[in-house]
Design an enzyme around this catalytic site. Structure first.
Site, PDB file in Angstrom:
ATOM      1  N   HIS A  79      -7.685  -1.063   3.734  1.00  0.00           N
ATOM      2  CA  HIS A  79      -8.408  -0.373   4.814  1.00  0.00           C
ATOM      3  C   HIS A  79      -9.607  -1.173   5.303  1.00  0.00           C
ATOM      4  CE1 HIS A  79      -6.037   3.199   4.229  1.00  0.00           C
ATOM      5  NE2 HIS A  79      -6.472   3.391   3.010  1.00  0.00           N
ATOM      6  N   HIS A 117       1.853   4.813  -1.593  1.00  0.00           N
ATOM      7  CA  HIS A 117       1.648   6.006  -2.410  1.00  0.00           C
ATOM      8  C   HIS A 117       3.045   6.503  -2.785  1.00  0.00           C
ATOM      9  CE1 HIS A 117      -2.706   6.876  -1.295  1.00  0.00           C
ATOM     10  NE2 HIS A 117      -2.362   5.938  -0.415  1.00  0.00           N
ATOM     11  N   ASP A 153       0.375   2.536   3.766  1.00  0.00           N
ATOM     12  CA  ASP A 153      -0.364   3.714   3.299  1.00  0.00           C
ATOM     13  C   ASP A 153       0.543   4.944   3.372  1.00  0.00           C
ATOM     14  OD1 ASP A 153      -2.411   5.193   2.254  1.00  0.00           O
ATOM     15  OD2 ASP A 153      -3.730   5.039   3.993  1.00  0.00           O
ATOM     16  N   HIS A 157      -6.948  13.584   1.839  1.00  0.00           N
ATOM     17  CA  HIS A 157      -8.012  13.436   0.848  1.00  0.00           C
ATOM     18  C   HIS A 157      -8.558  14.769   0.350  1.00  0.00           C
ATOM     19  CE1 HIS A 157      -8.117   9.096   0.809  1.00  0.00           C
ATOM     20  NE2 HIS A 157      -7.825   9.176   2.090  1.00  0.00           N
ATOM     21  N   HIS A 170     -10.349   0.471  -2.571  1.00  0.00           N
ATOM     22  CA  HIS A 170     -10.687   1.384  -1.477  1.00  0.00           C
ATOM     23  C   HIS A 170     -12.131   1.769  -1.763  1.00  0.00           C
ATOM     24  CE1 HIS A 170      -9.602   5.199   0.979  1.00  0.00           C
ATOM     25  NE2 HIS A 170     -10.883   5.275   0.683  1.00  0.00           N
ATOM     26  N   HIS A 183       0.848  -1.201   0.000  1.00  0.00           N
ATOM     27  CA  HIS A 183       0.000   0.000   0.000  1.00  0.00           C
ATOM     28  C   HIS A 183       0.882   1.248   0.000  1.00  0.00           C
ATOM     29  CE1 HIS A 183      -4.157   1.609   1.392  1.00  0.00           C
ATOM     30  NE2 HIS A 183      -3.481   2.578   0.793  1.00  0.00           N
TER      31      HIS A 183
END
Length: 569
Positions: free
Chosen positions: A275, A139, A363, A323, A249, A137
């Site tokens: 998640h 990014h 994440d 987000h 997700h 996970h």
């Protein structure tokens, strides 16, 4: 000759029946088997046994099969078991886990583990060896993540992104064929295994297949791009055609459908659900129910594990930043609050402990910390031992729990994404991505990180000192991180379609290329030691979580091991 266990452990490391504490946790592993022949241990150094005509064979050449590297007398902590053994490495791969040495004068030497003049030695006495971690996970927001991950003991990064673009900061997608090519080119410089996920949010298969043929190892569905039933169906169909994984997700605000609608769109096809706890996103409040299903491979991320007294407060601000939300907009604030639920976060720890959540991941820079996958996994294990006691099958040790938890960031993510033929465990035939730990620093600060059999990172002292140990000692880059060495010690994972399409040749890639494979027929039963499928229910008003009718509740902790005391300097 006889000696005490204490004397033996000091000379050659622990043996069968000895126990080793993991860092400052309350977890103790016990050696289940020792492959050594007592009296014929391989030890390097002045007056020791790895010398010409003794433990080192004086005739065998590299072409004849002499090892390139042997790690001697290590305690191996792996999902397959907790054993004491030598590890043999040849051409960057593990060729044996057992007894090394010179068969001319010793019995029981593995024929693939002969020590010769061309063999390097790493002394593993008193050390723990684990497989390099696999973080699914990621990014890809900044390239410095690679350094931090590798320094923590993670050797494989899977995810998406193109740098600190707004889309990449929120979603793990490398969107489109052009960006896929550029990221594959950028990955040439990194001494770490990588694989990139394309964007899976499209109602037609054509733009999805285009990304797979450009090299994507899988596709990522993210609610910020619209995880609608039509997008899910198209993405799953593309994955079935290409034998790749889909990571999802789901829709936090249930805008395009509820959990049941997502399940209908997925059908009985395998999918990796990010998640699963819901705090990072996903159908509120019952996303956790997905961990009940045989075709769902669930993972959770570092922000919420373990559940502590600070977890709730930390998450609201993180949510806003990650987000692209605005604290001045009431709807955005409500969106954030819908995710952060104490009861489901508490249940997450327990679902990990019973093996219902199969994987942990970071994440990275999008609510999670790329260098803390391993730390936090073991913090959960420690918390659960203290709160829930020993697991079934344990007798005076924590072996069952230790094997379950290490599988969460090694073999299970490798299986999920079709990489387990290359990485994920300390087994013969796999890339020698190995991490050596001093037990007192286990889970926090590796001593050595090997990539493809070569040291890539190490705790190293002052380069101007007369010996390697004077302060300041900290993790530094080693030779596997430089020049072309990383091309021959690290893998770029790619779809079979991308390889068939000639992507490595078109881009002039020099790194080792390996296809992802054997994905679409996976089920949760393939999740090693983490295949539990209890009937999970979530109360929509109180958010209480129940598994097979039993409430999953635990208290937050105010102190965790493997924490502040290790980072004073």
């Amino acid at each position: 000759m006889k000696m005490s266990r204490e004397q033996y452990a000091e000379l050659f490391g622990p043996t069968t029946g000895d126990k080793v504490r993991l860092g400052d946790t309350d977890l103790w592993i016990e050696v289940e088997k020792d492959f050594t022949n007592y009296g014929e241990e391989m030890i390097f150094g002045g007056g020791k046994t790895i010398r010409d005509g003794m433990g080192q064979n004086g005739r065998i050449t590299g072409k004849d099969g002499a090892l390139d590297l042997v790690i001697t007398n290590a305690v191996i902590l792996d999902y397959t078991g907790i054993v004491k053994a030598d590890i043999g490495v040849k051409d960057g791969r593990i060729v044996g886990v057992g007894k090394s040495g010179n068969p001319d004068i010793m019995d029981g030497v593995d024929p693939y583990m002969i020590i010769g003049a061309g063999t390097e030695v790493i002394s593993g006495e008193g050390k723990i060896v684990t497989a390099g971690g696999v973080d699914t996970h990621i990014h890809f927001i900044c390239p410095q993540q690679m350094e931090v991950a590798l320094s923590s003991g993670v050797t494989t990064l899977l995810g998406g992104g193109t740098g600190p673009a707004t889309g990449s900061k929120a979603t793990t997608c490398t969107s489109g064929a052009w960006y896929m090519s550029r990221m594959l080119e950028a990955a040439e410089e990194f001494p770490i295994n990588v694989g990139f996920l394309g964007k899976g949010n499209a109602s037609d298969k054509a733009p999805l297949i285009e990304q797979v043929e450009a090299g994507a190892i899988g596709l990522k569905l993210h609610e910020d791009w619209g995880s609608t039933p039509s997008a899910i169906k198209a993405c799953m169909e593309a994955a079935d055609e290409a034998d790749i994984q889909v990571a999802i997700h789901t829709d936090t605000i249930n805008e395009a459908g509820f959990l049941e609608n997502t399940l209908d769109a997925i059908g009985d096809r395998v999918i990796h659900t990010y998640h699963i706890e819901g705090a990072g996103g996903g159908h509120a409040p019952d996303i956790m129910k997905l961990a009940s299903y045989a075709n769902i491979l669930p993972s959770s991320t570092t922000p919420t594990i373990p559940y502590t007294v600070n977890t709730m407060d930390e998450h609201l601000d993180m949510m806003m930043v990650c987000h692209h939300l605005d604290s001045k907009v009431p709807e955005d604030v409500a969106f954030s609050h819908s995710r952060i639920r104490a009861a489901t976060i508490a249940a997450e720890d327990i679902l990990h402990d019973i093996g219902a959540i199969s994987m942990t991941s970071s994440d990275s820079q999008a609510m999670g910390r790329v260098g803390e996958v391993i730390i936090r996994t073991w913090q959960v294990a420690d918390k659960m031992k203290k709160q829930r006691g020993a697991l079934s099958g344990e007798n005076g040790n924590d072996n069952v729990r230790a094997k379950r938890y290490i599988a969460k960031y090694t073999i299970n993510p490798a299986v999920t994404h079709g990489l387990s033929h290359e990485v994920g465990s300390v087994e013969k035939g796999k890339l020698a991505d190995l991490v050596l730990w001093d037990p007192v620093f286990f889970g926090v600060k590796p001593e050595l990180v090997l990539k493809g059999g070569m040291i890539a990172r190490a705790q190293m002292g002052d380069p101007n000192a007369s010996i390697p140990t004077p302060e300041p000692v900290f993790m530094r880059q080693m030779y596997a991180s430089y020049g072309k060495a990383n091309r021959n010690t690290s893998i770029t994972f790619m779809s079979q379609a991308g390889i068939a399409n000639g992507v490595p040749e078109k881009l002039g890639l020099e790194k080792m290329i390996s296809p992802v494979r054997n994905i679409r027929k996976l089920s949760k039963l393939d999740m090693k030691l983490n295949d539990a499928m209890p009937n999970i229910q979530v109360d929509p008003k109180t958010y209480q979580v129940f598994a097979d009718g039993e409430e999953l509740a635990c208290q937050p902790v105010s102190y965790v091991p493997l924490g502040q005391r290790y980072f004073l300097f």
